[in-house]
Enzyme design. Structure first.
Site, PDB file in Angstrom:
ATOM      1  N   ASP A  31       8.053  20.139 -29.872  1.00  0.00           N
ATOM      2  CA  ASP A  31       6.654  19.966 -29.483  1.00  0.00           C
ATOM      3  C   ASP A  31       5.951  19.079 -30.516  1.00  0.00           C
ATOM      4  O   ASP A  31       6.160  19.222 -31.718  1.00  0.00           O
ATOM      5  CB  ASP A  31       5.958  21.326 -29.392  1.00  0.00           C
ATOM      6  CG  ASP A  31       4.646  21.256 -28.644  1.00  0.00           C
ATOM      7  OD1 ASP A  31       4.545  21.847 -27.557  1.00  0.00           O
ATOM      8  OD2 ASP A  31       3.698  20.589 -29.141  1.00  0.00           O
ATOM      9  N   HIS A 100       7.695  23.962 -18.145  1.00  0.00           N
ATOM     10  CA  HIS A 100       8.293  23.942 -19.490  1.00  0.00           C
ATOM     11  C   HIS A 100       8.204  25.319 -20.111  1.00  0.00           C
ATOM     12  O   HIS A 100       7.245  26.055 -19.899  1.00  0.00           O
ATOM     13  CB  HIS A 100       7.613  22.906 -20.396  1.00  0.00           C
ATOM     14  CG  HIS A 100       6.113  23.015 -20.461  1.00  0.00           C
ATOM     15  ND1 HIS A 100       5.296  22.570 -19.459  1.00  0.00           N
ATOM     16  CD2 HIS A 100       5.301  23.517 -21.413  1.00  0.00           C
ATOM     17  CE1 HIS A 100       4.032  22.782 -19.776  1.00  0.00           C
ATOM     18  NE2 HIS A 100       3.997  23.375 -20.963  1.00  0.00           N
ATOM     19  N   HIS A 102       8.131  27.162 -23.760  1.00  0.00           N
ATOM     20  CA  HIS A 102       7.944  27.010 -25.203  1.00  0.00           C
ATOM     21  C   HIS A 102       8.904  27.995 -25.887  1.00  0.00           C
ATOM     22  O   HIS A 102       8.890  29.196 -25.576  1.00  0.00           O
ATOM     23  CB  HIS A 102       6.523  27.388 -25.613  1.00  0.00           C
ATOM     24  CG  HIS A 102       5.430  26.559 -25.009  1.00  0.00           C
ATOM     25  ND1 HIS A 102       4.768  25.576 -25.699  1.00  0.00           N
ATOM     26  CD2 HIS A 102       4.875  26.587 -23.773  1.00  0.00           C
ATOM     27  CE1 HIS A 102       3.835  25.036 -24.912  1.00  0.00           C
ATOM     28  NE2 HIS A 102       3.879  25.630 -23.740  1.00  0.00           N
TER      29      HIS A 102
HETATM   30  P1  5GP Z   1       1.106  23.635 -22.083  1.00  0.00           P
HETATM   31  O1  5GP Z   1      -0.290  23.778 -22.669  1.00  0.00           O
HETATM   32  O2  5GP Z   1       1.093  22.768 -20.853  1.00  0.00           O
HETATM   33  O3  5GP Z   1       1.807  24.937 -21.905  1.00  0.00           O
HETATM   34  O4  5GP Z   1       1.951  22.906 -23.197  1.00  0.00           O
HETATM   35  C1  5GP Z   1       2.088  21.538 -23.295  1.00  0.00           C
HETATM   36  C2  5GP Z   1       2.726  21.254 -24.640  1.00  0.00           C
HETATM   37  O5  5GP Z   1       3.173  19.915 -24.648  1.00  0.00           O
HETATM   38  C3  5GP Z   1       1.758  21.419 -25.812  1.00  0.00           C
HETATM   39  O6  5GP Z   1       2.292  22.379 -26.721  1.00  0.00           O
HETATM   40  C4  5GP Z   1       1.700  20.019 -26.418  1.00  0.00           C
HETATM   41  O7  5GP Z   1       1.626  20.031 -27.822  1.00  0.00           O
HETATM   42  C5  5GP Z   1       2.978  19.385 -25.924  1.00  0.00           C
HETATM   43  N1  5GP Z   1       2.905  17.949 -25.760  1.00  0.00           N
HETATM   44  C6  5GP Z   1       1.929  17.253 -25.123  1.00  0.00           C
HETATM   45  N2  5GP Z   1       2.180  15.939 -25.134  1.00  0.00           N
HETATM   46  C7  5GP Z   1       3.371  15.798 -25.792  1.00  0.00           C
HETATM   47  C8  5GP Z   1       4.164  14.663 -26.124  1.00  0.00           C
HETATM   48  O8  5GP Z   1       3.847  13.506 -25.826  1.00  0.00           O
HETATM   49  N3  5GP Z   1       5.330  14.889 -26.801  1.00  0.00           N
HETATM   50  C9  5GP Z   1       5.713  16.153 -27.145  1.00  0.00           C
HETATM   51  N4  5GP Z   1       6.864  16.267 -27.813  1.00  0.00           N
HETATM   52  N5  5GP Z   1       4.981  17.243 -26.848  1.00  0.00           N
HETATM   53  C10 5GP Z   1       3.835  17.070 -26.179  1.00  0.00           C
END
Ligand code: 5GP
Length: 114
Positions: A31, A100, A102
């Site tokens: 992440d 996704h 985590h």
């Molecule tokens: P969500 O909030 O959708 O569960 O998590 C999305 C995750 O994607 C977040 O933890 C954020 O830091 C990560 N993320 C967003 N954009 C990118 C990116 O361009 N590259 C990577 N490696 N992680 C990303």
């Protein structure tokens, strides 16, 4: 055609990521904004928006993701334990509309989450 999500761009190698695991069905990468010393995202290559969008046809790939999570946890030596989280929808704070998981570890993780 809808615009690609950031994760689809990572799958297609249009933007870089620190990839920790890949096979035909899935990809795992660090992440960009880690919430713990270990914070890996495990995603299917198939475009599934969220848990809410999982269909019967996706059951094999979603099950596979958990087998991969276990493998990554073993490879990273997460013997102290780890947490697997998926955010689904607005109230859960889902930002990227590509399923996704985590994988979080490396510190004591509070419960319940915020
Ligand atoms: P969500 O909030 O959708 O569960 O998590 C999305 C995750 O994607 C977040 O933890 C954020 O830091 C990560 N993320 C967003 N954009 C990118 C990116 O361009 N590259 C990577 N490696 N992680 C990303």
């Amino acid at each position: 055609m809808a615009e690609k999500t950031i994760f689809k761009k990572i799958i297609d190698r249009e933007i870089p990521a620190k990839i920790v695991y890949e096979d035909d069905l899935c990809l795992a990468f660090e992440d960009v904004n880690p919430q713990a010393p270990t914070h890996v995202l495990v995603i299917p290559k198939r475009e599934i928006a969220s848990v809410d969008d999982v269909t019967e046809e996706d059951e094999e790939v979603v099950g596979h993701l958990f087998a991969v999570i276990k493998k990554i946890a073993a490879e990273l030596g997460l013997a102290g334990g780890y947490r697997v989280v998926t955010n689904c929808g607005r109230d859960a704070g889902q930002e990227v509309m590509h399923l996704h998981f985590h994988l979080l570890a490396g510190r004591k993780l509070a419960w319940p989450p915020g």
